[in-house]
Design a protein around this motif. Structure first.
Motif, PDB file in Angstrom:
ATOM      1  N   PRO A  56       0.165  14.677 -16.641  1.00  0.00           N
ATOM      2  CA  PRO A  56       1.049  15.003 -15.515  1.00  0.00           C
ATOM      3  C   PRO A  56       0.483  14.464 -14.201  1.00  0.00           C
ATOM      4  CG  PRO A  56       0.726  16.916 -16.913  1.00  0.00           C
ATOM      5  CD  PRO A  56      -0.232  15.874 -17.389  1.00  0.00           C
ATOM      6  N   THR A  57       1.368  14.083 -13.310  1.00  0.00           N
ATOM      7  CA  THR A  57       0.940  13.545 -12.014  1.00  0.00           C
ATOM      8  C   THR A  57       0.023  14.511 -11.282  1.00  0.00           C
ATOM      9  OG1 THR A  57       2.976  12.247 -11.824  1.00  0.00           O
ATOM     10  CG2 THR A  57       1.765  12.703  -9.782  1.00  0.00           C
ATOM     11  N   SER A  58       0.330  15.805 -11.344  1.00  0.00           N
ATOM     12  CA  SER A  58      -0.496  16.808 -10.659  1.00  0.00           C
ATOM     13  C   SER A  58      -1.919  16.827 -11.201  1.00  0.00           C
ATOM     14  CB  SER A  58       0.138  18.194 -10.793  1.00  0.00           C
ATOM     15  OG  SER A  58       0.252  18.560 -12.165  1.00  0.00           O
ATOM     16  N   VAL A  59      -2.079  16.600 -12.508  1.00  0.00           N
ATOM     17  CA  VAL A  59      -3.402  16.571 -13.126  1.00  0.00           C
ATOM     18  C   VAL A  59      -4.190  15.348 -12.652  1.00  0.00           C
ATOM     19  CG1 VAL A  59      -4.621  16.274 -15.328  1.00  0.00           C
ATOM     20  CG2 VAL A  59      -2.712  17.888 -15.167  1.00  0.00           C
ATOM     21  N   VAL A  60      -3.523  14.198 -12.611  1.00  0.00           N
ATOM     22  CA  VAL A  60      -4.187  12.974 -12.158  1.00  0.00           C
ATOM     23  C   VAL A  60      -4.612  13.101 -10.689  1.00  0.00           C
ATOM     24  CG1 VAL A  60      -3.912  10.481 -11.795  1.00  0.00           C
ATOM     25  CG2 VAL A  60      -2.906  11.576 -13.820  1.00  0.00           C
ATOM     26  N   ASN A  61      -3.721  13.662  -9.869  1.00  0.00           N
ATOM     27  CA  ASN A  61      -4.043  13.828  -8.447  1.00  0.00           C
ATOM     28  C   ASN A  61      -5.229  14.760  -8.240  1.00  0.00           C
ATOM     29  OD1 ASN A  61      -1.977  12.114  -7.740  1.00  0.00           O
ATOM     30  ND2 ASN A  61      -0.512  13.753  -7.285  1.00  0.00           N
ATOM     31  N   GLU A  62      -5.258  15.852  -9.018  1.00  0.00           N
ATOM     32  CA  GLU A  62      -6.365  16.799  -8.910  1.00  0.00           C
ATOM     33  C   GLU A  62      -7.680  16.140  -9.306  1.00  0.00           C
ATOM     34  OE1 GLU A  62      -7.876  21.076 -10.783  1.00  0.00           O
ATOM     35  OE2 GLU A  62      -5.909  20.255 -11.342  1.00  0.00           O
ATOM     36  N   LEU A  63      -7.635  15.355 -10.362  1.00  0.00           N
ATOM     37  CA  LEU A  63      -8.830  14.660 -10.833  1.00  0.00           C
ATOM     38  C   LEU A  63      -9.342  13.685  -9.775  1.00  0.00           C
ATOM     39  CD1 LEU A  63     -10.448  14.609 -13.538  1.00  0.00           C
ATOM     40  CD2 LEU A  63      -9.104  12.590 -14.163  1.00  0.00           C
ATOM     41  N   ARG A  64      -8.408  12.952  -9.161  1.00  0.00           N
ATOM     42  CA  ARG A  64      -8.784  11.976  -8.122  1.00  0.00           C
ATOM     43  C   ARG A  64      -9.371  12.675  -6.901  1.00  0.00           C
ATOM     44  NH1 ARG A  64      -3.942  10.587  -6.378  1.00  0.00           N
ATOM     45  NH2 ARG A  64      -4.243  11.992  -4.593  1.00  0.00           N
ATOM     46  N   ARG A  65      -8.726  13.749  -6.462  1.00  0.00           N
ATOM     47  CA  ARG A  65      -9.222  14.471  -5.275  1.00  0.00           C
ATOM     48  C   ARG A  65     -10.617  15.036  -5.523  1.00  0.00           C
ATOM     49  NH1 ARG A  65      -3.679  16.255  -4.788  1.00  0.00           N
ATOM     50  NH2 ARG A  65      -4.205  18.092  -6.039  1.00  0.00           N
ATOM     51  N   ASP A  66     -10.840  15.594  -6.693  1.00  0.00           N
ATOM     52  CA  ASP A  66     -12.151  16.152  -7.014  1.00  0.00           C
ATOM     53  C   ASP A  66     -13.220  15.055  -7.041  1.00  0.00           C
ATOM     54  OD1 ASP A  66     -11.019  18.633  -7.188  1.00  0.00           O
ATOM     55  OD2 ASP A  66     -11.031  18.736  -9.390  1.00  0.00           O
ATOM     56  N   ALA A  67     -12.856  13.903  -7.587  1.00  0.00           N
ATOM     57  CA  ALA A  67     -13.821  12.797  -7.659  1.00  0.00           C
ATOM     58  C   ALA A  67     -14.163  12.268  -6.270  1.00  0.00           C
ATOM     59  CB  ALA A  67     -13.262  11.675  -8.535  1.00  0.00           C
ATOM     60  N   VAL A  68     -13.148  12.179  -5.404  1.00  0.00           N
ATOM     61  CA  VAL A  68     -13.383  11.731  -4.027  1.00  0.00           C
ATOM     62  C   VAL A  68     -14.303  12.708  -3.302  1.00  0.00           C
ATOM     63  CG1 VAL A  68     -12.286  11.441  -1.766  1.00  0.00           C
ATOM     64  CG2 VAL A  68     -11.288  10.360  -3.785  1.00  0.00           C
TER      65      VAL A  68
END
Length: 637
Positions: free
Chosen positions: A500-512
Motif C-alpha cells: 500500500p502507498t501508505s506503507v511505502v511512504n511510512e518506510l521512506r519517512r522512517d529511513a529519511v
C-alpha cells in the motif's frame, strides 16, 4: 604453488576547502549554509568585534544543530580584548557555547588561553596581527588550529607562512577593507572612546578630510582619503589555494540578507568550479546547492572592488569619492524631461534592463576642480521603466545631460533574494530489499553514511510487476523537503510485492529520519590543539599596539618569554603622541609622491585634517607603511 600478493591501493587524501560566511544572527547563518557556506562565524551575547551583532546562546545552538546536518561548522567570534573583571564572565560563556555545539572560538585576547577552557578548537583572529611565519608558528604551538591572516599579505608572503605551519590558513576574500592592519588601530578610541578592539569602532576613517604637506600646500579637500574600495578576490581564488589558503572568508556580519545570499552563492560557484577540475580538492561540508538566481556581487553593497595587495601594491585601492554604495554603472543621461530621463547604457559594458522600483544615484560634478564630493551624492527612484526611458517620482534639478548614473538598488534582483532562493541537498541511493517477515529500505548518501529500516508486512505478488515497480520508484523518490535528493533506486526484492502507498511512504519517512540522525551522529567537532607551555614568543617586548588588557594575558606572554609589556591603549596610559593607526595604504603613493617611485622626493610628514582634528602622517618607506600619529583626546580631557 602460486603466490598471490594482495594490496590496498593508497587513496590520496584530498585537501579540504572551506567557504566561511558571516552570520548576523542564526537565521542569517542558516541561509548562508543553504547558499553554500561550509562554515559560518557569528557573534555571541558579548565580547565580539561587532558590538551590534550579538546573539543568544540558544539561537547559536539552533544554528549549530542545522549546520551539523550538513557537516558544516559554526565559529563564534569572541575576538575583543578583555578587562580583568570580564574574564570570569567570558569563561562561563565559553562553556555555554561549547555545550551549544559550537565548533571553534575566534580569539584575540591571549588571556583566554590561561583559563580553564573546554576542549574547543581555537582560531586566531585577524586582530592578532598575523603577518609573519614566526608569529604563525607561535600561534600553532600555543594551541590554535586555524589563523586568520592579515588582509595586506601578498601571494609569496602567504606561501612562506603556509610552509611554516600545519594550521589551516584563513583569508578574507570579499567585503569591506579596514584601512588599518587589524588590531593596530586606536583612532576610534582616541577620539570617541569607542574602541575597535572592543567591538565599537566609530569608523572615523570613512569621514571626509583634507590632506596638506608640511609646507601647508593642500593636496586634497573634502575627500575620503582613508576609505578603501571593497575586497574582491574572485580572480585570485586558485592562486590563493595554491599558496596555502584553505578557508575563504567573506566579511559582513552587519550586512543585509540579500548581500549574504548573493555573495555566498557567488563564491560557492567559483570554488565548486575549481574543485570540479582538480582531483586534489574537496569541500569540507556536505551537500550541493541550487540557486534560483544568478549571483552577481556587483549588485550587493560594495565601494568598488580591489584585490588589495594580493598581487603586490597596485593603484586605485582607495575610494576617495564616497564610502557609500554607488552600485553598478548603467550609463549617461541623454535627455531630461519634466518627469523622466533617458539613459544611454553603452558605456556600462553590460546588457542593462531597468525595473520599476530601481534605485539610481549620481554625483554632481564640480567641473571647476574636477572633484567629486560625497555631499553631492544624490539618488532617485524609478517609478516606471519603459526601456531606457525612466519615469521618476521626482526629477532633481541637479540632473542634466551627460551625468553618469549608477544603479545601487536592483528591485527585481532584491525581490528574488528576499524570498526562498536556494536549496542544499545531499545525494542518496535507495535500496528496497526483502527481509524474512517483510521488506527493508536502505538509504546511503554520497559520503557512505547509511540508514536501514524494516517493516513487517504481508508480501503478496503484484498483478502488474512493471507498473508496480514504477509506482514504487515514484513513491520512494518523494524526498520532498528533506535534506536529500535521489541519485538512484535499486529494487532488490525477489519480485514486486503489493505494498500500500501508505506503507511505502511510512518506510521512506522512517529511513529519511534515520539517515538524518546517522549523519548527525557521524559528525565530529574538531579537537582542541595542545598548548605548548615552552613555546617562545618571537619578541621580547610588547608595546601598547599588542593590546594586552588583563593580567592573564600578561601572564601568558611572560610565560612565553616576553620581558617588557605595555598596557593596551584602552587603559589610557599613553600620554604622548603615538601611532593611532598603522596602515599599508599610503597617501604619498596615492598622490604620486612616493620616494621609491619619484626621484628627488623625500618622505616628509604630511597632515590630515578630519573635522577640527589635525593628524600627522609619518611614512616608513622601508616597510612601505604609513602611520597616523596623534594624541589620546580622552587623556587631554
Amino acid at each position: 604453488m602460486v603466490s598471490v600478493e594482495l594490496f590496498t591501493p593508497v587513496v590520496p587524501v584530498k585537501r579540504q576547502l572551506e567557504l566561511l560566511a558571516p552570520a548576523k544572527n542564526a537565521d542569517y547563518g542558516i541561509e548562508a549554509i543553504r547558499h553554500g557556506a561550509d562554515a559560518v562565524y557569528i557573534g555571541g551575547p558579548a565580547f565580539g568585534a561587532r558590538h551590534n551583532a550579538g546573539n543568544s546562546v540558544e539561537d547559536i545552538a539552533r544554528l549549530t544543530e542545522f549546520a551539523h546536518r550538513y557537516h558544516a561548522q559554526v565559529f563564534v567570534a569572541l575576538n575583543t580584548i578583555l578587562m580583568d573583571d570580564e574574564l570570569d564572565k567570558a569563561l562561563k560563556l565559553i562553556w555555554q557555547l561549547y555545550d551549544a555545539g559550537v565548533d571553534a572560538l575566534i580569539v584575540q585576547d591571549m588571556g583566554i588561553l590561561q583559563l580553564d577552557l573546554p576542549p574547543i578548537a581555537l582560531h586566531a583572529s585577524t586582530q592578532t596581527d598575523n603577518r609573519s611565519p614566526e608569529k604563525t608558528v607561535f600561534l600553532e604551538q600555543v594551541g590554535f588550529s586555524q589563523v586568520v591572516l592579515a588582509r595586506e599579505l601578498n601571494i609569496p608572503q602567504i606561501r612562506d607562512i603556509a610552509a611554516s605551519t600545519k594550521m589551516k590558513l584563513e583569508f578574507f576574500i570579499h567585503g569591506a577593507l579596514c584601512v588599518s592592519y587589524s588590531g593596530l588601530c586606536n583612532l576610534s578610541h582616541a577620539y570617541s572612546n569607542r574602541s575597535a578592539n572592543r567591538g565599537e569602532c566609530s569608523q572615523m576613517c570613512r569621514l571626509p578630510c583634507n590632506l596638506t604637506t608640511r609646507e601647508g600646500d593642500v593636496l586634497a579637500e573634502n575627500q575620503h582619503l582613508l576609505s578603501l574600495k571593497d575586497n574582491n578576490q574572485t580572480d585570485n581564488l586558485e592562486a590563493l589555494i595554491d599558496a596555502g589558503i584553505s578557508s575563504f572568508k567573506i566579511e559582513g556580519r552587519l550586512k543585509d540578507i540579500t548581500y549574504l545570499k548573493n555573495v555566498t552563492a557567488h563564491y560557492r560557484l567559483q570554488l565548486d568550479a575549481i574543485i570540479a577540475k582538480r582531483d586534489d580538492l574537496e569541500s569540507i561540508s556536505h551537500g550541493r546547492c541550487e540557486f534560483n538566481f544568478t549571483p552577481d556581487p556587483d549588485k550587493s553593497f560594495n565601494r568598488g572592488k580591489t584585490d588589495y595587495f594580493v598581487n603586490e601594491r597596485t593603484e586605485a585601492i582607495e575610494h576617495f569619492s564616497s564610502p557609500k554604495f554607488i552600485g553598478e554603472k548603467v550609463g549617461r543621461i541623454t535627455h531630461v524631461g519634466k518627469d523622466f530621463i533617458k539613459i544611454d547604457t553603452s558605456e556600462s559594458g553590460k546588457d542593462i534592463h531597468f525595473n520599476n522600483g530601481d534605485g539610481l544615484c549620481f554625483f554632481v560634478e564640480h567641473y571647476e576642480t574636477q572633484r567629486l564630493s560625497d555631499d553631492k551624492l544624490s539618488g532617485v527612484r524609478i517609478n516606471r521603466a519603459d526601456g531606457n526611458t525612466l519615469y521618476l517620482t521626482e526629477v532633481p534639478k541637479d540632473l542634466s545631460v551627460g551625468v553618469m548614473m549608477f544603479r545601487n538598488f536592483d528591485h527585481k534582483f532584491e525581490s528574488t533574494l528576499n524570498k526562498d532562493s536556494a536549496k542544499r541537498k545531499i545525494g542518496v541511493d535507495i535500496q528496497l530489499f526483502d527481509t524474512d517477515d517483510g521488506v527493508g529500505l536502505t538509504l546511503t548518501d554520497v559520503h557512505n553514511i547509511s540508514s536501514t529500516v524494516s517493516l513487517v508486512c504481508e508480501k503478496a505478488p503484484a498483478n502488474d510487476q512493471a507498473k508496480t515497480a514504477e509506482q514504487l520508484k515514484k513513491q520512494l523518490s518523494k524526498l520532498g523537503n528533506s535534506d536529500f535528493v535521489l541519485n538512484k533506486i535499486n529494487l532488490l526484492t525477489q519480485q514486486m510485492w503489493f505494498l500500500p502507498t501508505s506503507v511505502v511512504n511510512e518506510l521512506r519517512r522512517d529511513a529519511v529520519s534515520a539517515l538524518m540522525a546517522a549523519r548527525v551522529a557521524r559528525y565530529q567537532r574538531p579537537d582542541r590543539w595542545v598548548h605548548d607551555k615552552e613555546a617562545r614568543f618571537p619578541q621580547k617586548g610588547l608595546s601598547f599596539l599588542s593590546n594586552v588588557a588583563n593580567e592573564k594575558a600578561k601572564s601568558f606572554y611572560h610565560q612565553h618569554g616576553v620581558i617588557q609589556i605595555e598596557d593596551t591603549y584602552e587603559k589610557n596610559t599613553v600620554l604622548h603622541d603615538a601611532p593611532l593607526m598603522v596602515t599599508k595604504h599610503c597617501l604619498r603613493y596615492s598622490f604620486n609622491l612616493c620616494p621609491k617611485e619619484v626621484e628627488g622626493i623625500k618622505a616628509d610628514p604630511m597632515f590630515l585634517d578630519v573635522g577640527k582634528d589635525k593628524l600627522k602622517l609619518v611614512f616608513d618607506c622601508h616597510k612601505c607603511e604609513m602611520m597616523i600619529v596623534g594624541s589620546n583626546q580622552l587623556v587631554k580631557q
